[in-house]
Each structure stands twice: as C-alpha cells, then as structure tokens.
Motif scaffolding. Structure first.
Motif, PDB file in Angstrom:
ATOM      1  N   GLY A 168       0.786  -1.226   0.000  1.00  0.00           N
ATOM      2  CA  GLY A 168       0.000   0.000   0.000  1.00  0.00           C
ATOM      3  C   GLY A 168       0.816   1.272   0.000  1.00  0.00           C
ATOM      4  O   GLY A 168       0.242   2.366   0.053  1.00  0.00           O
ATOM      5  N   VAL A 169       2.138   1.170  -0.080  1.00  0.00           N
ATOM      6  CA  VAL A 169       2.998   2.362  -0.106  1.00  0.00           C
ATOM      7  C   VAL A 169       3.107   2.821  -1.551  1.00  0.00           C
ATOM      8  O   VAL A 169       3.723   2.155  -2.383  1.00  0.00           O
ATOM      9  N   THR A 170       2.515   3.953  -1.855  1.00  0.00           N
ATOM     10  CA  THR A 170       2.438   4.431  -3.240  1.00  0.00           C
ATOM     11  C   THR A 170       3.382   5.591  -3.547  1.00  0.00           C
ATOM     12  O   THR A 170       3.629   5.878  -4.716  1.00  0.00           O
ATOM     13  N   THR A 171       3.883   6.260  -2.508  1.00  0.00           N
ATOM     14  CA  THR A 171       4.783   7.396  -2.702  1.00  0.00           C
ATOM     15  C   THR A 171       5.899   7.343  -1.676  1.00  0.00           C
ATOM     16  O   THR A 171       5.653   7.074  -0.499  1.00  0.00           O
ATOM     17  N   VAL A 172       7.124   7.604  -2.119  1.00  0.00           N
ATOM     18  CA  VAL A 172       8.263   7.632  -1.204  1.00  0.00           C
ATOM     19  C   VAL A 172       9.165   8.819  -1.518  1.00  0.00           C
ATOM     20  O   VAL A 172       9.314   9.212  -2.670  1.00  0.00           O
ATOM     21  N   ALA A 218      10.767  12.848  -4.734  1.00  0.00           N
ATOM     22  CA  ALA A 218       9.528  12.165  -4.390  1.00  0.00           C
ATOM     23  C   ALA A 218       9.056  11.405  -5.610  1.00  0.00           C
ATOM     24  O   ALA A 218       8.976  11.954  -6.710  1.00  0.00           O
ATOM     25  N   VAL A 219       8.755  10.109  -5.417  1.00  0.00           N
ATOM     26  CA  VAL A 219       8.488   9.242  -6.558  1.00  0.00           C
ATOM     27  C   VAL A 219       7.362   8.263  -6.232  1.00  0.00           C
ATOM     28  O   VAL A 219       7.171   7.868  -5.077  1.00  0.00           O
ATOM     29  N   LYS A 220       6.586   7.901  -7.243  1.00  0.00           N
ATOM     30  CA  LYS A 220       5.577   6.852  -7.098  1.00  0.00           C
ATOM     31  C   LYS A 220       6.246   5.475  -7.210  1.00  0.00           C
ATOM     32  O   LYS A 220       7.330   5.351  -7.787  1.00  0.00           O
ATOM     33  N   GLY A 235       6.237   1.906 -12.186  1.00  0.00           N
ATOM     34  CA  GLY A 235       6.737   2.456 -13.435  1.00  0.00           C
ATOM     35  C   GLY A 235       8.051   1.813 -13.825  1.00  0.00           C
ATOM     36  O   GLY A 235       8.667   1.081 -13.053  1.00  0.00           O
ATOM     37  N   SER A 236       8.495   2.105 -15.020  1.00  0.00           N
ATOM     38  CA  SER A 236       9.726   1.508 -15.530  1.00  0.00           C
ATOM     39  C   SER A 236      10.834   2.527 -15.768  1.00  0.00           C
ATOM     40  O   SER A 236      11.966   2.153 -16.061  1.00  0.00           O
ATOM     41  N   CYS A 237      10.517   3.815 -15.655  1.00  0.00           N
ATOM     42  CA  CYS A 237      11.514   4.882 -15.821  1.00  0.00           C
ATOM     43  C   CYS A 237      11.236   5.954 -14.787  1.00  0.00           C
ATOM     44  O   CYS A 237      10.098   6.408 -14.634  1.00  0.00           O
ATOM     45  N   VAL A 238      12.257   6.365 -14.069  1.00  0.00           N
ATOM     46  CA  VAL A 238      12.059   7.311 -12.975  1.00  0.00           C
ATOM     47  C   VAL A 238      11.441   8.618 -13.455  1.00  0.00           C
ATOM     48  O   VAL A 238      10.667   9.255 -12.733  1.00  0.00           O
ATOM     49  N   ASP A 239      11.728   9.012 -14.686  1.00  0.00           N
ATOM     50  CA  ASP A 239      11.185  10.273 -15.191  1.00  0.00           C
ATOM     51  C   ASP A 239       9.662  10.233 -15.312  1.00  0.00           C
ATOM     52  O   ASP A 239       9.008  11.278 -15.271  1.00  0.00           O
ATOM     53  N   ASP A 240       9.106   9.030 -15.436  1.00  0.00           N
ATOM     54  CA  ASP A 240       7.657   8.877 -15.499  1.00  0.00           C
ATOM     55  C   ASP A 240       7.045   8.638 -14.122  1.00  0.00           C
ATOM     56  O   ASP A 240       5.825   8.716 -13.968  1.00  0.00           O
ATOM     57  N   MET A 241       7.870   8.333 -13.127  1.00  0.00           N
ATOM     58  CA  MET A 241       7.403   8.011 -11.783  1.00  0.00           C
ATOM     59  C   MET A 241       7.503   9.198 -10.835  1.00  0.00           C
ATOM     60  O   MET A 241       6.820   9.253  -9.818  1.00  0.00           O
ATOM     61  N   VAL A 242       8.353  10.146 -11.160  1.00  0.00           N
ATOM     62  CA  VAL A 242       8.686  11.225 -10.236  1.00  0.00           C
ATOM     63  C   VAL A 242       7.526  12.206 -10.067  1.00  0.00           C
ATOM     64  O   VAL A 242       6.828  12.546 -11.019  1.00  0.00           O
ATOM     65  N   ILE A 243       7.297  12.619  -8.832  1.00  0.00           N
ATOM     66  CA  ILE A 243       6.350  13.684  -8.515  1.00  0.00           C
ATOM     67  C   ILE A 243       7.089  15.011  -8.460  1.00  0.00           C
ATOM     68  O   ILE A 243       6.640  16.016  -9.010  1.00  0.00           O
ATOM     69  N   LYS A 244       8.241  14.990  -7.810  1.00  0.00           N
ATOM     70  CA  LYS A 244       9.065  16.192  -7.686  1.00  0.00           C
ATOM     71  C   LYS A 244      10.517  15.751  -7.647  1.00  0.00           C
ATOM     72  O   LYS A 244      10.904  14.939  -6.807  1.00  0.00           O
ATOM     73  N   ALA A 245      11.326  16.269  -8.564  1.00  0.00           N
ATOM     74  CA  ALA A 245      12.687  15.767  -8.751  1.00  0.00           C
ATOM     75  C   ALA A 245      13.633  16.142  -7.618  1.00  0.00           C
ATOM     76  O   ALA A 245      14.596  15.411  -7.350  1.00  0.00           O
ATOM     77  N   GLU A 246      13.379  17.266  -6.959  1.00  0.00           N
ATOM     78  CA  GLU A 246      14.248  17.684  -5.860  1.00  0.00           C
ATOM     79  C   GLU A 246      13.373  18.244  -4.741  1.00  0.00           C
ATOM     80  O   GLU A 246      12.846  19.351  -4.863  1.00  0.00           O
ATOM     81  N   ILE A 279       4.551  17.832  -1.185  1.00  0.00           N
ATOM     82  CA  ILE A 279       3.733  17.317  -2.289  1.00  0.00           C
ATOM     83  C   ILE A 279       2.303  17.031  -1.821  1.00  0.00           C
ATOM     84  O   ILE A 279       1.604  16.206  -2.421  1.00  0.00           O
ATOM     85  N   ALA A 280       1.861  17.710  -0.764  1.00  0.00           N
ATOM     86  CA  ALA A 280       0.525  17.459  -0.218  1.00  0.00           C
ATOM     87  C   ALA A 280      -0.583  17.927  -1.152  1.00  0.00           C
ATOM     88  O   ALA A 280      -1.754  17.593  -0.926  1.00  0.00           O
ATOM     89  N   ASP A 281      -0.251  18.678  -2.178  1.00  0.00           N
ATOM     90  CA  ASP A 281      -1.262  19.037  -3.181  1.00  0.00           C
ATOM     91  C   ASP A 281      -1.584  17.866  -4.095  1.00  0.00           C
ATOM     92  O   ASP A 281      -2.606  17.878  -4.793  1.00  0.00           O
TER      93      ASP A 281
END
Length: 381
Positions: free
Chosen positions: A107-111, A127-129, A132-143, A340-342
């Motif tokens: 159940g952990v969807t974001t780290v 912050a990443v979901k 996915g298979s590539c971090v660029d598609d998984m990332v919520i915020k890169a820094e 990333i609470a938005d």
C-alpha cells in the motif's frame, strides 16, 4: 473507476465515513454517497472494505539501495567526497529494484528517496511513485530536499579524511552555507554581465534553492544534541529544514516543537546498532505529536522493508500514539514533509487517484491489502 460502498479513512477527518470514491483521468473526481458511474467506467464494490490514501514514506532509500544486490546495489552514498551537494538522487534511482513492487503491494504508493548519511552534504532527495519503468515517469518532484547529516555517520565515514568530531561536521556545513550565500550575492550583483559573475561552482549552485527557501535541508540527526545543532545551524542561516530520524526527540519534545520543524521519526523496528540509537523507542512519534510537532513515521528502507510502513505506525499506536495521528504520520504528514501534499497524502477531490483498499486496519499485522490504485489505475489486486 468508481469505488462503491467503502468505509473512507481520508486522513483529513478523524472519523471514517461510508462513501463512494470516483477516480477519473488519474485524479479523485468525487467522494460521496450514491455516486453513479459514467459510461464505460469500471465499478469496484468495496462493501466491507476500508479505503485509505496511498501510504507515503518521507525518508527511504528504495531504488538506491537495491534489494538482493549487496554492494553492487548500493547507490546511495558517495564515499569519496564529504561535501556532495551537487548529487541528485534521481540519477541513482533504479525502477527495477525488486523492493518497489513489494512496497506497492503493502500500500505504499509514494516515497521520498535519496542519498544516505555518510556525507555532511549528500545531495537531493526526490519524491516518486512506486510503479513504473523509468524514474522520469514516476517522479512527482525531482528535488524535494537537500540531505545533510550530523552525528556518528560522517565521523565514521570520514574519520581519516578530515572529520573526527561533531563540531567539525557542523563547521563544514556552516562553511558551505557561508560560501553559497556569498556566491549567490555575487551572482545577483553581477546581474546579466557574465564577466562579473563568480566562477561556476556546481556545489554552491546546488545550495542556492536552500538559501532561497525553495528547498529544505533534510537533516539526519539521532541524538538530542545533534537535533539541537541542526536546529541551531538552520536558524543561523534562516533556512527551512526537516528533522530526519529524530531518535531522541522524545527527550526534548518542547525544543523540537518550538523549532517549528517537522520530524520524520524512525527507523524504530530495528536493533540499536550504534551508540546514538540506545534511547530508541516507539513512544517517540506519539510524544512529539502530543507536543504539537508534525510527525511522519519512516522506515529508512531497506533498514525496515518498505512494505512494513503501516506496521510501524501500528507499533507507535501500541506505544501510546493516537491512532488518527498515526494514520496521518504515514499519509498527509509525510506528503507535507516532502512538499507534495497538493498531490498525495489524503483522499480529497483533485488529488492523485492513489487509493489503498484493505479488509481491516492496515496498522494491524494480519490485515490484507486487497487492492491498490495508483494514478487512477488498479495496479494491485
């Protein structure tokens, strides 16, 4: 999809309520009773089930310390440079880490993931979901934060290379912040004239967002005196900061609360492997929360396997933490901690369609995660 008849634990309202949750175009479109499906919409009957926001861990090394790979999978510490602010965790993240689907099934969807604590400055977290298979598609915020460290780790890793005392660690961090402040002032004074600008320095460039308040320091600090030093340095330079681990925070709760800095507490489900952990206890999150601190509970995965984040919250409840505050400590609080609470951390209209469907309380060890929806897509169950 439309999730029908579930008991909603949204991490905002203390009391749960029965409702339907509509997830459309990847986000939560509506929450309420008797919602009707749109044409072609998948309907999932959640009667007898609980609906939670995807769980969030504010401090992990998932994807950087890879499962089952030994030393070859360790991509989270640069051991040749005690000041490594220029590094970016996104460049070490491996989406193929076998621990990532384990986390998702829990159940952990974001780290929030990034560098370890070997260095005084270790680089940036992202912050990443967890799908996915590539971090660029998984990332919520890169820094999301700049990692810094106090206490035993920098001393141990660089004892023979110029850091053998806590005051040395603090001095090295101060020196870099002073240099970065001067570097920024010279850049701003130069304006558009390239001939007046200071020589490019990648480490100092990386610290500019910290000085501007755009990104917090993420301060590894276990012992009470290290926590106080971290607070002291941050206040001296007027920068934002989050307190990471905060193992002895229960010894100084009023000081942590007065600082105004949030605390990510853990990993607690481990042996006291070094002297600065001897006062570790699951009572810490509850003590700090009662003092008014914004508390997140963390695994520091793989120190604790990422999928056991809800279990750690349950053990904090067993040690006296309010159950609703414990739920917030693995949902909305770490989302705020990471900025990333938005997007994530609660079940609210407009947020990402990350929903965990359980057959009971996820903080209890025998509860089964029946399904997980991430970005409005059913990826587990």
């Amino acid at each position: 999809m439309l999730l029908k008849n579930g008991m909603v634990y949204d991490a905002v309202n203390r009391e749960p309520y029965q409702a339907d949750v509509a997830v459309r175009e990847g986000v939560i479109a509506a929450i309420g009773p008797d919602l009707q499906p749109q044409a072609g919409e998948e309907v999932i009957d959640c009667a007898g089930k609980r609906l939670y926001p995807g769980f969030v861990d504010a401090h992990s090394h998932l994807g950087l310390d890879n499962y089952g790979m030994g030393y070859e999978g360790h991509d989270y510490n640069e051991m040749g440079d005690i000041i490594a602010a220029q590094l970016r965790g996104i460049d070490s993240f491996n989406p193929q880490d076998k621990a990532i689907p384990m986390a998702l099934h829990g159940g952990v969807t974001t780290v929030g993931v990034g560098p370890g604590s070997a260095n005084v400055l270790g680089g940036t977290f992202l912050a990443v979901k967890t799908w996915g298979s590539c971090v660029d598609d998984m990332v919520i915020k890169a820094e999301v934060a700049m990692k810094c460290a106090f206490g035993e780790n920098p001393k141990r890793c660089y004892r023979d290379k110029g850091d053998s005392a806590r005051m040395t660690t603090a001095a090295k961090l101060r020196e870099m912040l002073f240099k970065a402040r001067d570097y920024l002032a010279r850049k701003e004074a130069a304006g558009d004239d390239p001939l007046k600008r200071p020589a490019f320095d990648m480490k100092l460039e990386a610290l500019i967002p910290v000085l501007k308040g755009e990104m917090p320091l993420k301060a590894h600090a276990h012992r009470a005196d290290d926590i106080c030093t971290a607070i002291r340095v941050a206040k001296e330079f007027g920068v934002r900061m989050t307190l990471e681990h905060c193992t002895e925070g229960h010894l100084i709760p009023e000081i942590v609360a007065r600082s105004g800095f949030p605390a990510a507490v853990g990993p607690t489900l481990t042996n006291a492997s070094k002297i600065e952990l001897v006062n570790k206890t699951f009572e810490t999150p509850g003590v700090l929360a009662r003092a008014g601190v914004q508390v997140s509970i963390i695994t520091d995965a793989p120190v604790i396997p990422q999928q056991y984040l809800p279990l750690c919250a349950g053990l904090a409840v067993k040690a006296g933490m309010d159950p609703f505050q414990a739920l917030q400590a693995i949902t909305i609080n770490p989302a705020k901690h990471l900025g990333i609470a938005d997007r994530v951390g609660s079940l609210e209209v407009g947020k990402d369609g990350d929903v965990v469907i359980c057959d009971g309380d996820p903080m209890v060890s025998d509860t089964h995660v029946a399904a997980v929806c991430l970005n409005g897509r059913k990826v587990v169950g």
